[in-house]
Design a protein around this motif. Sequence first.
Motif, mmCIF file in Angstrom:
data_model
loop_
_atom_site.group_PDB
_atom_site.id
_atom_site.type_symbol
_atom_site.label_atom_id
_atom_site.label_comp_id
_atom_site.label_asym_id
_atom_site.label_seq_id
_atom_site.Cartn_x
_atom_site.Cartn_y
_atom_site.Cartn_z
ATOM 1 N N GLY A 167 49.372 -3.841 10.569
ATOM 2 C CA GLY A 167 48.913 -2.856 10.004
ATOM 3 C C GLY A 167 47.371 -2.836 9.568
ATOM 4 O O GLY A 167 46.955 -2.021 9.018
ATOM 5 N N ILE A 168 46.729 -3.809 10.063
ATOM 6 C CA ILE A 168 45.452 -3.989 9.919
ATOM 7 C C ILE A 168 44.548 -3.417 11.176
ATOM 8 O O ILE A 168 44.523 -3.838 12.116
ATOM 9 C CB ILE A 168 44.861 -5.420 9.611
ATOM 10 C CG1 ILE A 168 45.559 -6.143 8.575
ATOM 11 C CG2 ILE A 168 43.456 -5.717 9.237
ATOM 12 C CD1 ILE A 168 45.721 -7.676 8.220
ATOM 13 N N GLU A 169 43.477 -2.476 10.687
ATOM 14 C CA GLU A 169 42.897 -1.829 11.594
ATOM 15 C C GLU A 169 41.473 -1.731 11.453
ATOM 16 O O GLU A 169 40.865 -1.385 10.567
ATOM 17 C CB GLU A 169 43.324 -0.245 11.809
ATOM 18 C CG GLU A 169 42.552 0.337 12.951
ATOM 19 C CD GLU A 169 42.978 2.185 13.100
ATOM 20 O OE1 GLU A 169 42.437 2.774 13.475
ATOM 21 O OE2 GLU A 169 44.107 2.087 12.273
ATOM 22 N N PRO A 170 40.593 -2.646 12.409
ATOM 23 C CA PRO A 170 39.116 -2.611 12.168
ATOM 24 C C PRO A 170 38.585 -1.248 12.178
ATOM 25 O O PRO A 170 39.124 -0.453 12.934
ATOM 26 C CB PRO A 170 38.469 -3.323 13.294
ATOM 27 C CG PRO A 170 39.629 -4.300 13.692
ATOM 28 C CD PRO A 170 40.921 -3.331 13.508
ATOM 29 N N SER A 171 37.590 -0.742 11.307
ATOM 30 C CA SER A 171 37.076 0.558 11.076
ATOM 31 C C SER A 171 35.880 0.643 12.346
ATOM 32 O O SER A 171 35.674 1.775 12.659
ATOM 33 C CB SER A 171 36.618 0.822 9.890
ATOM 34 O OG SER A 171 37.463 0.528 8.759
ATOM 35 N N VAL A 172 35.125 -0.406 12.453
ATOM 36 C CA VAL A 172 34.039 -0.612 13.354
ATOM 37 C C VAL A 172 33.926 -1.583 13.920
ATOM 38 O O VAL A 172 34.100 -2.691 13.427
ATOM 39 C CB VAL A 172 32.823 -0.139 12.694
ATOM 40 C CG1 VAL A 172 32.447 -1.205 11.369
ATOM 41 C CG2 VAL A 172 31.258 -0.054 13.387
ATOM 42 N N LEU A 173 33.480 -1.819 15.258
ATOM 43 C CA LEU A 173 33.431 -3.113 15.906
ATOM 44 C C LEU A 173 32.043 -3.150 16.755
ATOM 45 O O LEU A 173 31.319 -2.069 17.104
ATOM 46 C CB LEU A 173 34.554 -3.143 17.277
ATOM 47 C CG LEU A 173 36.049 -2.880 16.569
ATOM 48 C CD1 LEU A 173 36.328 -1.582 16.607
ATOM 49 C CD2 LEU A 173 37.006 -4.078 17.410
ATOM 50 N N ALA A 174 31.672 -4.648 16.955
ATOM 51 C CA ALA A 174 30.450 -4.723 17.536
ATOM 52 C C ALA A 174 30.785 -5.953 18.675
ATOM 53 O O ALA A 174 31.497 -6.524 18.285
ATOM 54 C CB ALA A 174 29.368 -5.482 16.608
ATOM 55 N N GLY A 175 30.414 -5.723 20.013
ATOM 56 C CA GLY A 175 30.770 -6.605 20.842
ATOM 57 C C GLY A 175 29.864 -7.183 22.009
ATOM 58 O O GLY A 175 28.853 -6.314 22.102
ATOM 59 N N GLN A 196 36.112 -0.205 4.658
ATOM 60 C CA GLN A 196 35.485 -0.746 5.913
ATOM 61 C C GLN A 196 35.554 -2.154 6.372
ATOM 62 O O GLN A 196 35.173 -2.907 5.667
ATOM 63 C CB GLN A 196 33.892 -0.213 6.065
ATOM 64 C CG GLN A 196 34.034 1.046 5.691
ATOM 65 C CD GLN A 196 34.337 1.999 6.819
ATOM 66 O OE1 GLN A 196 33.870 1.917 7.943
ATOM 67 N NE2 GLN A 196 35.096 2.982 6.628
ATOM 68 N N LEU A 197 36.670 -2.426 7.447
ATOM 69 C CA LEU A 197 36.953 -3.664 7.910
ATOM 70 C C LEU A 197 36.026 -3.592 9.130
ATOM 71 O O LEU A 197 36.420 -2.888 10.115
ATOM 72 C CB LEU A 197 38.094 -4.225 8.226
ATOM 73 C CG LEU A 197 38.235 -5.421 9.046
ATOM 74 C CD1 LEU A 197 37.575 -6.715 8.150
ATOM 75 C CD2 LEU A 197 39.722 -5.852 9.116
ATOM 76 N N GLY A 198 34.871 -4.552 9.192
ATOM 77 C CA GLY A 198 34.166 -4.573 10.557
ATOM 78 C C GLY A 198 34.493 -5.624 11.437
ATOM 79 O O GLY A 198 35.003 -6.794 10.710
ATOM 80 N N MET A 199 34.432 -5.680 12.701
ATOM 81 C CA MET A 199 34.752 -6.716 13.514
ATOM 82 C C MET A 199 33.741 -7.211 14.524
ATOM 83 O O MET A 199 33.370 -6.244 15.137
ATOM 84 C CB MET A 199 36.109 -6.477 14.179
ATOM 85 C CG MET A 199 36.660 -7.745 14.826
ATOM 86 S SD MET A 199 38.756 -7.303 15.131
ATOM 87 C CE MET A 199 39.233 -8.737 15.812
ATOM 88 N N VAL A 200 33.503 -8.277 14.758
ATOM 89 C CA VAL A 200 32.448 -8.783 15.964
ATOM 90 C C VAL A 200 32.997 -9.671 16.864
ATOM 91 O O VAL A 200 33.802 -10.463 16.651
ATOM 92 C CB VAL A 200 31.126 -9.376 15.290
ATOM 93 C CG1 VAL A 200 31.536 -10.632 14.233
ATOM 94 C CG2 VAL A 200 30.195 -9.762 16.270
ATOM 95 N N LEU A 201 32.615 -9.346 17.998
ATOM 96 C CA LEU A 201 33.651 -9.741 19.257
ATOM 97 C C LEU A 201 32.343 -10.533 20.207
ATOM 98 O O LEU A 201 31.477 -9.764 20.736
ATOM 99 C CB LEU A 201 34.363 -9.067 20.026
ATOM 100 C CG LEU A 201 35.348 -8.084 19.229
ATOM 101 C CD1 LEU A 201 36.120 -7.048 20.208
ATOM 102 C CD2 LEU A 201 36.417 -8.992 18.527
ATOM 103 N N SER A 202 32.409 -12.017 20.445
ATOM 104 C CA SER A 202 31.586 -12.282 21.320
ATOM 105 C C SER A 202 31.684 -12.308 22.673
ATOM 106 O O SER A 202 32.861 -11.739 22.955
ATOM 107 C CB SER A 202 31.490 -14.063 20.968
ATOM 108 O OG SER A 202 32.776 -14.501 21.303
ATOM 109 N N GLY A 203 30.712 -12.571 23.517
ATOM 110 C CA GLY A 203 30.996 -12.765 24.877
ATOM 111 C C GLY A 203 32.072 -14.111 25.357
ATOM 112 O O GLY A 203 32.492 -14.729 24.438
#
Length: 258
Positions: free
Chosen positions: A30-38, A4-11
């Motif tokens: 070929g790197i795909e985040p599994s879950v994101l927060a933004g 699980q790669l998570g990714m957080v994206l700011s405003g």
Amino acid sequence: MRYQLGMVLSGGGVRGLGHVGVLKALSEEGIEPSVLAGTSAGALVAALYAGGYSAAEMLEFFVHKSPFHLSNIAFSKPGLFDTDKIVADLLEYFPDDSFEALGKPIYLAATDLIDAKPEILSTGRLVPAMVASASTPLVFTPTQIDDRWYSDGGITNNFPVEPLLGHCDAILGVYASPLRRISSDNLKSSLAVSQRALEIGMFESSRRKFHLCDLVLSPDLSRFGTFDTKHLEEMLEIGYREARDRMEEIRALVPDRS
């Protein structure tokens, strides 16, 4: 169990195109985040990505789905542009209008104006949650979801890493709200002072959470304004180059991509 790669994206307003550039570079590897927060623009990008849209399609979204059309002007409401009209406009991209219809989980930060607290939206109707997260005060009217009123997530949580903690093997952050270098000449109006104060608050509260990520990218978008729509492709390219330049570090976050 899948890595699980998570990714957080700011405003960051339209500087969120930097997020799109990073995702483009990840896709090439070929790197795909599994879950994101933004938050705010990061919320829009997270939803578009989870909805299966490519970097080119996301750029097209920012170019052609600008909320600043005259048809979106608000009347007798607290803001210049009416978020109800913007919600209706975005349903073209998300006809199911549901978090559950996305290809992966996402968490969107918004600010509850009545209870004065940050909130994470992750279930139910998607488009109002996206718009709520990006409802910049004064510019956009607050967004109503059920009996709650929301404004921009960046007010209380511009870097929403919290939903990812304890659920991911690694977390990649991207910060697209740079603290610009200015002089006293840039502080000649009340609006400029207020904007500067907001930028400082968001940056300091976000920076205190960077250590919760395994890696944070900060594309140099400082010369662009929050609503600068004239350089969208350049912002995407800056995010892309930042990710390419640090790809060795990014690869180290996902040692087994099979």
